[in-house]
Design an enzyme around this catalytic site. Structure first.
Site, PDB file in Angstrom:
ATOM      1  N   HIS A 219       3.271   3.394   0.747  1.00 23.71           N
ATOM      2  CA  HIS A 219       2.322   4.170  -0.078  1.00 23.71           C
ATOM      3  C   HIS A 219       1.954   5.470   0.607  1.00 23.71           C
ATOM      4  CE1 HIS A 219      -1.342   4.918  -2.545  1.00 23.71           C
ATOM      5  NE2 HIS A 219      -0.747   4.125  -3.400  1.00 23.71           N
TER       6      HIS A 219
ATOM      7  N   ILE B 281      -0.844   8.220   1.554  1.00 25.95           N
ATOM      8  CA  ILE B 281      -2.155   8.239   0.896  1.00 25.95           C
ATOM      9  C   ILE B 281      -2.712   6.822   0.963  1.00 25.95           C
ATOM     10  CG2 ILE B 281      -3.406   8.599  -1.276  1.00 25.95           C
ATOM     11  CD1 ILE B 281      -2.280  11.195  -0.200  1.00 25.95           C
TER      12      ILE B 281
ATOM     13  N   GLY C 120      -6.383   3.544  -3.369  1.00 24.24           N
ATOM     14  CA  GLY C 120      -7.728   3.412  -3.907  1.00 24.24           C
ATOM     15  C   GLY C 120      -8.214   1.973  -3.903  1.00 24.24           C
ATOM     16  N   VAL C 121      -7.322   1.047  -4.176  1.00 23.51           N
ATOM     17  CA  VAL C 121      -7.718  -0.357  -4.192  1.00 23.51           C
ATOM     18  C   VAL C 121      -8.174  -0.814  -2.805  1.00 23.51           C
ATOM     19  CG1 VAL C 121      -5.409  -1.331  -3.811  1.00 23.51           C
ATOM     20  CG2 VAL C 121      -7.091  -2.635  -5.100  1.00 23.51           C
TER      21      VAL C 121
ATOM     22  N   GLU D  72     -11.794  -2.287  -1.735  1.00 24.32           N
ATOM     23  CA  GLU D  72     -11.913  -3.517  -0.946  1.00 24.32           C
ATOM     24  C   GLU D  72     -12.761  -3.281   0.296  1.00 24.32           C
ATOM     25  OE1 GLU D  72     -11.664  -7.340   0.613  1.00 24.32           O
ATOM     26  OE2 GLU D  72     -11.265  -6.669  -1.434  1.00 24.32           O
TER      27      GLU D  72
END
Length: 147
Positions: free
Chosen positions: A48, A54, A57-58, A62
């Site tokens: 990623h 980057i 976002g998840v 978390e």
């Protein structure tokens, strides 16, 4: 205020999924400030994205949830022994927004405030910052339960 060894006494998460390095401020029942140093050696950067890393976002969400979990568990008025028999389950994440990318080398700071606190239910306003720039926000709802 809490280092990673103390955090591991509260949260069940471990590498590579423990996403809080340190808690710098906490007022039980009110708010918490914690952070994670984002390193290029994070396993997630293998995919990623290759050549353009980057932080997902998840993973930011978390991390907010884990910081909120520390706050919820420490605010529940439990002894250290009782704390070992509890875990926090997140029930919902609402209004999630991602405003700016998080990259290797960033210090991701979680600023979490309690909106509602009942015996085993907590509703949190979560925000994540890099250098005082808001990068993500969401409302988190969780429940403290027996393991």
């Amino acid at each position: 205020m809490l280092d990673v060894v103390e955090i591991q006494k509260i949260l069940p998460h471990r590498y590579p999924f423990l996403l809080v390095d340190k808690v710098t401020e906490m007022v039980q029942g009110e708010d918490i400030i914690a952070y994670k140093n984002i390193s290029i050696s994070e396993p997630v950067f293998q995919g990623h994205f290759p050549g353009h890393p980057i932080y997902p976002g998840v993973m930011i969400l978390e991390g907010m949830a884990q910081a909120g979990g520390i706050l919820a568990l420490k605010s529940a008025g439990l002894s250290d022994e009782e704390l070992q028999n509890k875990v926090i389950y997140f029930m919902s994440i609402d209004g999630a927004k991602f405003r700016s990318p998080v990259k290797p080398g960033d210090k991701l700071e979680y600023r979490i405030k309690v909106l509602k606190l009942r015996k085993n239910l907590i509703v949190l306003d979560g925000k994540a910052y890099v250098d005082d720039t808001l990068v993500s926000e969401a409302q988190l709802k969780a429940m403290v339960v027996d393991k």
